[in-house]
Scaffold this active site. Structure first.
Site, PDB file in Angstrom:
ATOM      1  N   TYR A  46       0.869  -1.194   0.000  1.00 41.17           N
ATOM      2  CA  TYR A  46       0.000   0.000   0.000  1.00 41.17           C
ATOM      3  C   TYR A  46       0.896   1.232   0.000  1.00 41.17           C
ATOM      4  CZ  TYR A  46      -3.609   3.364   1.142  1.00 41.17           C
ATOM      5  OH  TYR A  46      -4.471   4.442   1.095  1.00 41.17           O
ATOM      6  N   ASP A 101       9.602   4.223   0.326  1.00 42.82           N
ATOM      7  CA  ASP A 101       8.407   4.866   0.857  1.00 42.82           C
ATOM      8  C   ASP A 101       8.524   4.797   2.378  1.00 42.82           C
ATOM      9  OD1 ASP A 101       5.936   5.440   1.938  1.00 42.82           O
ATOM     10  OD2 ASP A 101       4.789   4.401   0.391  1.00 42.82           O
ATOM     11  N   LYS A 130       2.444  11.559   6.752  1.00 41.82           N
ATOM     12  CA  LYS A 130       1.946  11.313   8.112  1.00 41.82           C
ATOM     13  C   LYS A 130       2.413  12.380   9.103  1.00 41.82           C
ATOM     14  CE  LYS A 130       0.155   7.083   7.151  1.00 41.82           C
ATOM     15  NZ  LYS A 130      -1.276   6.851   7.095  1.00 41.82           N
TER      16      LYS A 130
HETATM   17  N1  PMP Z   1       2.636   5.156   1.777  1.00 35.35           N
HETATM   18  C1  PMP Z   1       2.469   4.439   2.900  1.00 35.35           C
HETATM   19  C2  PMP Z   1       3.496   3.445   3.274  1.00 35.35           C
HETATM   20  C3  PMP Z   1       1.336   4.617   3.679  1.00 35.35           C
HETATM   21  O1  PMP Z   1       1.170   3.878   4.783  1.00 35.35           O
HETATM   22  C4  PMP Z   1       0.380   5.569   3.291  1.00 35.35           C
HETATM   23  C5  PMP Z   1      -0.864   5.827   4.095  1.00 35.35           C
HETATM   24  N2  PMP Z   1      -1.271   4.862   4.970  1.00 35.35           N
HETATM   25  C6  PMP Z   1       0.608   6.293   2.126  1.00 35.35           C
HETATM   26  C7  PMP Z   1       1.751   6.071   1.407  1.00 35.35           C
HETATM   27  C8  PMP Z   1      -0.367   7.306   1.659  1.00 35.35           C
HETATM   28  O2  PMP Z   1      -0.332   8.446   2.459  1.00 35.35           O
HETATM   29  P1  PMP Z   1      -1.610   9.397   2.490  1.00 35.35           P
HETATM   30  O3  PMP Z   1      -2.675   8.657   3.216  1.00 35.35           O
HETATM   31  O4  PMP Z   1      -1.126  10.617   3.211  1.00 35.35           O
HETATM   32  O5  PMP Z   1      -1.973   9.685   1.076  1.00 35.35           O
END
Ligand code: PMP
Length: 457
Positions: A178, A259, A286
């Protein structure tokens, strides 16, 4: 009225056949839902009214649960209070975005300063530069950075930049990963995926990804990977896998993007510093905006020069709220004043200790506790969990009973068993959580829903 939805449907698993006899565990789930609903008439009414104008009653699917999510009246420190008078220790920590806990004074002061100075400037104020300096000063791979509104957007930008710089089209991702609302590679992710030309590999399978790159490496612009799959189940990438992946990317001229939207909290320099692996690019999100809407992507100056006309860059990077006054001010204040190396290391160790205590309490029962540092997941399954596909065997009814068992004892975690410690959670709350979790485990064992592995054969 509470309706009983087959919990397996909710977990994204194929619904059981209509003729399926409802198991004792499923009946226990229905009872748990009923007990939850009976005490929360105000949340129930608000959820019903919201679902008239919002599909499923909100705009963040991951917050939904059965029979309906409680509505928050107030939050402070490590606690949430709902509109029906229940209080919860918040161990979800806004899926890692709530690292500072609720309403910390440093954040409040930074917000008040923006209220005094003005916002929606349509111009540049110096907090943007301050926040960029703080980030580039910490993450080994980030020489220059740009801000976005979310982690999703940061990943979309990083991928697009890698494709632009390399002149290649393919994007390599891992099954079950994700990376945002438009970058989900699990079973139900397909319809909403941003339309890049993807190659997919298995997480923690170095030979597989090496083979793939040997075949199509010269067409691959970038690999997007989390050092620990967060939403994918808190599954750590082994140092051998991540190190080998970095070597393979270097050999094939592929941009390695870490990421670190979730894992950046593992140390002051993120998971990359803890691992001693420096990717080409990093994406963030975050908590680094101090609880405001936030995302960022960064890397070496020569790549990021693509956005700088003075260095020949031809790309424009738009976004009305990229440098919004609240995020820039709050992010800079929170990073400078609260996010010390010592605070992050202590949080990491506290999470490691908690994970060990939870696993000890589970003993031989069919529950697994995975994670790294302050990010943890509890899985209702017997076997070792190393990759997302290992979660296919999760018993959705048991998972739901654990979740509702914890809620009923005043502890809020994600429905799928995910939790992320915030700086506001203290030792006494951790002790109380371990006790509550143990109580849930004992209760489910006594009722015959949680088998003890050694008694199986
Ligand atoms: N990358 C990772 C690893 C995440 O956990 C998340 C959100 N849970 C995102 C990207 C996306 O971030 P956002 O919800 O701020 O779009």
């Amino acid at each position: 009225m509470v309706t009983m939805t087959d919990p397996r449907t909710l977990a994204g698993v194929a619904p059981v056949a209509a003729s399926h006899a409802v198991s004792a565990a499923e009946m226990a789930v229905a009872d748990a839902h009923q007990a939850y609903a009976a005490g929360r008439p105000i949340s129930s009414a608000q959820a019903a009214a919201a679902s008239v104008v919002l599909p499923a009653g909100s705009t963040r699917s991951v917050l939904d649960f059965e029979p309906f999510p409680f509505r928050v009246a107030r939050a402070e420190g490590s606690n949430l209070h709902d509109v029906d008078g229940f209080s919860y220790v918040d161990l979800l920590g806004d899926y890692t975005a709530g690292l500072f806990g609720h309403n910390p004074p440093v954040v409040r002061a930074a917000i008040e300063a923006v209220l005094d100075r003005g916002w929606s400037l349509g111009a540049i104020a110096d907090n943007e530069h301050r926040l960029a300096e703080l980030i580039t000063g910490r993450f080994p791979s980030i020489e220059q950075v740009r801000f976005t509104n979310s982690g999703t957007e940061a990943n979309l930008m990083a991928i697009s930049l890698a494709r632009h710089v390399t002149g290649r089209s393919k994007v390599l991702v891992f099954d079950g990963a994700y990376h945002g609302g438009l970058l989900y590679f699990g079973a139900t992710g397909g319809p909403l995926q941003a339309p890049f030309d993807y190659e997919r590999a298995r997480y923690n399978d170095l030979a597989g990804v090496q083979d793939l790159l040997a075949r199509v490496g010269d067409e691959v612009a970038c690999v997007l990977v989390e050092p620990m799959m967060g939403s994918g189940g808190c599954l750590r990438g082994t140092p051998e896998f991540l190190g080998g992946l970095a070597d393979a990317c270097r050999r094939h001229g592929v941009v390695l993007i870490f990421d670190e939207v979730m894992t950046s909290r593992m140390s002051i320099g993120g998971a990359q510093q803890r691992l001693g692996i420096t990717p080409d690019m990093t994406t963030l999100g975050k908590y680094l905006g101090g609880g405001m809407t936030f995302g960022a992507f960064g890397g070496p100056g020569d790549m990021m020069a693509a956005f700088d006309p003075a260095r020949g860059g031809a790309l424009t990077h738009g976004g009305t709220f990229n440098n919004n006054a609240f995020t820039m001010a709050v992010g800079a204040a929170a990073m400078a004043e609260l996010l010390t190396a010592e605070a992050l290391d202590a949080l990491f160790e506290r999470g490691e200790a908690l994970r060990r205590r939870l696993q000890d309490r589970v003993g031989d029962r069919a529950l697994q506790v995975t994670g790294w540092g302050s990010i943890i997941a509890i899985h209702a399954t017997e076997g070792e969990v190393r990759r997302p596909e290992d979660l296919a065997s999760v018993d959705a009814a048991v998972a739901e009973l654990v979740f509702h068992g914890l809620l009923a004892r005043g502890f809020y975690v994600a429905r799928r068993g995910f939790l992320a410690l915030s700086l506001a959670v203290g030792d006494a709350q951790i002790d109380a959580f371990v006790a509550a979790f143990g109580d849930v485990v004992d209760d489910l064992t006594e009722r015959g829903f949680l088998v003890v592995d050694s008694l199986r054969f």
